[in-house]
Write a protein that holds these residues in place. Structure first.
Motif, mmCIF file in Angstrom:
data_model
loop_
_atom_site.group_PDB
_atom_site.id
_atom_site.type_symbol
_atom_site.label_atom_id
_atom_site.label_comp_id
_atom_site.label_asym_id
_atom_site.label_seq_id
_atom_site.Cartn_x
_atom_site.Cartn_y
_atom_site.Cartn_z
ATOM 1 N N ALA A 62 16.976 -2.711 -6.987
ATOM 2 C CA ALA A 62 16.522 -2.995 -5.615
ATOM 3 C C ALA A 62 15.019 -3.229 -5.572
ATOM 4 O O ALA A 62 14.268 -2.665 -6.361
ATOM 5 C CB ALA A 62 16.897 -1.834 -4.690
ATOM 6 N N ALA A 82 10.762 -1.352 -0.534
ATOM 7 C CA ALA A 82 9.431 -1.455 0.088
ATOM 8 C C ALA A 82 8.615 -0.224 -0.280
ATOM 9 O O ALA A 82 9.102 0.902 -0.189
ATOM 10 C CB ALA A 82 9.563 -1.558 1.603
ATOM 11 N N ASP A 83 7.394 -0.435 -0.720
ATOM 12 C CA ASP A 83 6.549 0.693 -1.107
ATOM 13 C C ASP A 83 6.090 1.504 0.093
ATOM 14 O O ASP A 83 5.798 2.682 -0.038
ATOM 15 C CB ASP A 83 5.319 0.179 -1.870
ATOM 16 C CG ASP A 83 5.695 -0.299 -3.264
ATOM 17 O OD1 ASP A 83 6.578 0.322 -3.879
ATOM 18 O OD2 ASP A 83 5.113 -1.298 -3.726
ATOM 19 N N ASP A 140 9.592 7.040 -4.124
ATOM 20 C CA ASP A 140 9.946 6.178 -5.250
ATOM 21 C C ASP A 140 11.321 6.641 -5.743
ATOM 22 O O ASP A 140 11.453 7.710 -6.331
ATOM 23 C CB ASP A 140 8.889 6.287 -6.346
ATOM 24 C CG ASP A 140 9.115 5.232 -7.422
ATOM 25 O OD1 ASP A 140 10.271 5.096 -7.883
ATOM 26 O OD2 ASP A 140 8.149 4.557 -7.793
ATOM 27 N N ILE A 141 12.321 5.837 -5.493
ATOM 28 C CA ILE A 141 13.701 6.237 -5.770
ATOM 29 C C ILE A 141 13.933 6.343 -7.277
ATOM 30 O O ILE A 141 14.546 7.292 -7.766
ATOM 31 C CB ILE A 141 14.684 5.242 -5.114
ATOM 32 C CG1 ILE A 141 14.422 5.202 -3.595
ATOM 33 C CG2 ILE A 141 16.130 5.639 -5.395
ATOM 34 C CD1 ILE A 141 15.124 4.055 -2.884
ATOM 35 N N LEU A 142 13.400 5.382 -8.016
ATOM 36 C CA LEU A 142 13.559 5.395 -9.478
ATOM 37 C C LEU A 142 12.894 6.630 -10.084
ATOM 38 O O LEU A 142 13.473 7.309 -10.936
ATOM 39 C CB LEU A 142 12.957 4.110 -10.065
ATOM 40 C CG LEU A 142 12.932 3.994 -11.585
ATOM 41 C CD1 LEU A 142 14.322 4.081 -12.184
ATOM 42 C CD2 LEU A 142 12.261 2.673 -11.996
ATOM 43 N N GLY A 155 15.239 0.875 -14.970
ATOM 44 C CA GLY A 155 14.440 0.348 -13.864
ATOM 45 C C GLY A 155 14.094 -1.104 -14.103
ATOM 46 O O GLY A 155 14.277 -1.632 -15.207
ATOM 47 N N PHE A 156 13.579 -1.733 -13.095
ATOM 48 C CA PHE A 156 13.118 -3.114 -13.193
ATOM 49 C C PHE A 156 11.621 -3.165 -12.954
ATOM 50 O O PHE A 156 11.065 -2.314 -12.272
ATOM 51 C CB PHE A 156 13.841 -3.999 -12.159
ATOM 52 C CG PHE A 156 15.152 -4.504 -12.681
ATOM 53 C CD1 PHE A 156 16.224 -3.636 -12.825
ATOM 54 C CD2 PHE A 156 15.305 -5.827 -13.051
ATOM 55 C CE1 PHE A 156 17.430 -4.087 -13.341
ATOM 56 C CE2 PHE A 156 16.504 -6.286 -13.560
ATOM 57 C CZ PHE A 156 17.571 -5.418 -13.705
ATOM 58 N N LYS A 211 4.820 1.190 -16.706
ATOM 59 C CA LYS A 211 5.743 1.569 -15.624
ATOM 60 C C LYS A 211 6.875 2.441 -16.157
ATOM 61 O O LYS A 211 7.267 3.406 -15.526
ATOM 62 C CB LYS A 211 6.309 0.300 -14.969
ATOM 63 C CG LYS A 211 7.121 0.546 -13.728
ATOM 64 C CD LYS A 211 7.310 -0.730 -12.915
ATOM 65 C CE LYS A 211 5.994 -1.190 -12.294
ATOM 66 N NZ LYS A 211 6.148 -2.420 -11.525
HETATM 67 O O1 C5P Z 1 6.753 0.231 -8.810
HETATM 68 P P1 C5P Z 1 7.666 -0.934 -8.751
HETATM 69 O O2 C5P Z 1 8.203 -1.213 -7.353
HETATM 70 O O3 C5P Z 1 7.160 -2.192 -9.377
HETATM 71 O O4 C5P Z 1 8.914 -0.485 -9.638
HETATM 72 C C1 C5P Z 1 10.060 -1.252 -9.735
HETATM 73 C C2 C5P Z 1 11.227 -0.390 -10.064
HETATM 74 O O5 C5P Z 1 11.204 0.820 -9.305
HETATM 75 C C3 C5P Z 1 12.544 -1.041 -9.714
HETATM 76 O O6 C5P Z 1 13.531 -0.557 -10.602
HETATM 77 C C4 C5P Z 1 12.773 -0.550 -8.288
HETATM 78 O O7 C5P Z 1 14.143 -0.592 -7.939
HETATM 79 C C5 C5P Z 1 12.254 0.857 -8.361
HETATM 80 N N1 C5P Z 1 11.673 1.388 -7.111
HETATM 81 C C6 C5P Z 1 12.307 2.420 -6.454
HETATM 82 N N2 C5P Z 1 11.748 2.960 -5.321
HETATM 83 C C7 C5P Z 1 10.575 2.498 -4.858
HETATM 84 C C8 C5P Z 1 9.904 1.454 -5.523
HETATM 85 C C9 C5P Z 1 10.493 0.918 -6.644
HETATM 86 O O8 C5P Z 1 13.374 2.849 -6.891
HETATM 87 N N3 C5P Z 1 10.048 3.027 -3.750
#
Ligand code: C5P
Length: 214
Positions: free
Chosen positions: A90, A93-94, A122-124, A139-140, A154
């Protein structure tokens, strides 16, 4: 290959409300996440597909959980545990709007609204450090420069096992397109995959996940 394995996939953007009719979002069609869920399903996995409002239809034959916001996505991810593996595709949104309005904001002669933002979870990162952490967390990383360097950093920062890194600078045409050129970053190093259809990236990744879980 994956029968009996339960795998979580997140996909699509999140929408963060400004008021009941407006939102901010990341650009994401949901194509890559949908292709991954489809490929894992085809290998026999029991897939939980947590998706934001995507442009492509969700796959059939998977458990679909629809969410709008990052906070809802986190809840849905935690509710899906335990899983054997998780692929977090996914575009979350930050930030979300701290001063979102309960009613539609009206144009006034007094000036323009000012939005205040607060950070989303940050879900990941949360999943990678969770008490019920899946055995494999993928993660992506969508980068526009220094792709490997940024994605390697990352991987460490998020605490996930693998990062699928791609160059999404506009010249590549990857964002919203049918193809992807990715690098798989693991504890063992970096693999450069040739440019291929997003469906092929998904199939290759699904096979790698099957090997890792075998
Ligand atoms: O930090 P960034 O958004 O670039 O990291 C990308 C990875 O982190 C993706 O795997 C994305 O699904 C996950 N992500 C998340 N929660 C967030 C931001 C990114 O799980 N708030």
């Amino acid at each position: 290959m994956l029968s009996g394995k339960r795998i979580l996939v997140t996909s699509g953007p999140t929408h963060e409300p400004i008021d009941p009719v407006r939102y901010i979002a990341n650009r994401s069609s949901g194509a890559q996440g949908t292709a991954i869920a489809t490929a894992l399903r085809d290998l026999g996995a029991d897939v939980v597909f947590v998706t934001g409002p995507a442009q492509v239809p969700a796959p059939v034959g998977v458990t679909v959980v629809r969410v709008e916001t990052a906070l809802q996505m986190l809840d849905a991810v935690e509710a899906a545990l335990p899983v054997d593996a998780a692929v977090m595709a996914a575009a979350v949104a930050d930030w979300r709007v701290a001063n979102a309005a309960g009613q539609k904001m009206k144009k006034t002669a007094q000036g323009f609204p000012v939005l205040e933002f607060i950070e989303n979870p940050d879900i990941l990162h949360t999943l990678s450090h969770h008490a019920r952490r899946p055995g494999l967390v993928v993660g992506f990383a969508a980068e526009t420069e220094k792709v490997i360097e940024h994605a390697t950093a990352k991987r460490a920062r998020k605490g996930c096992d693998w990062i699928v890194a791609n160059d999404v600078s506009p010249a590549t045409g990857i964002m919203g397109g049918q193809e992807n050129a990715v690098h798989l970053i693991t504890a063992q190093g970096v693999e450069d995959w040739p440019r291929m259809a997003k469906t092929e990236v998904a199939e290759r990744l699904a096979h790698r996940i099957a090997q890792a879980l075998a």
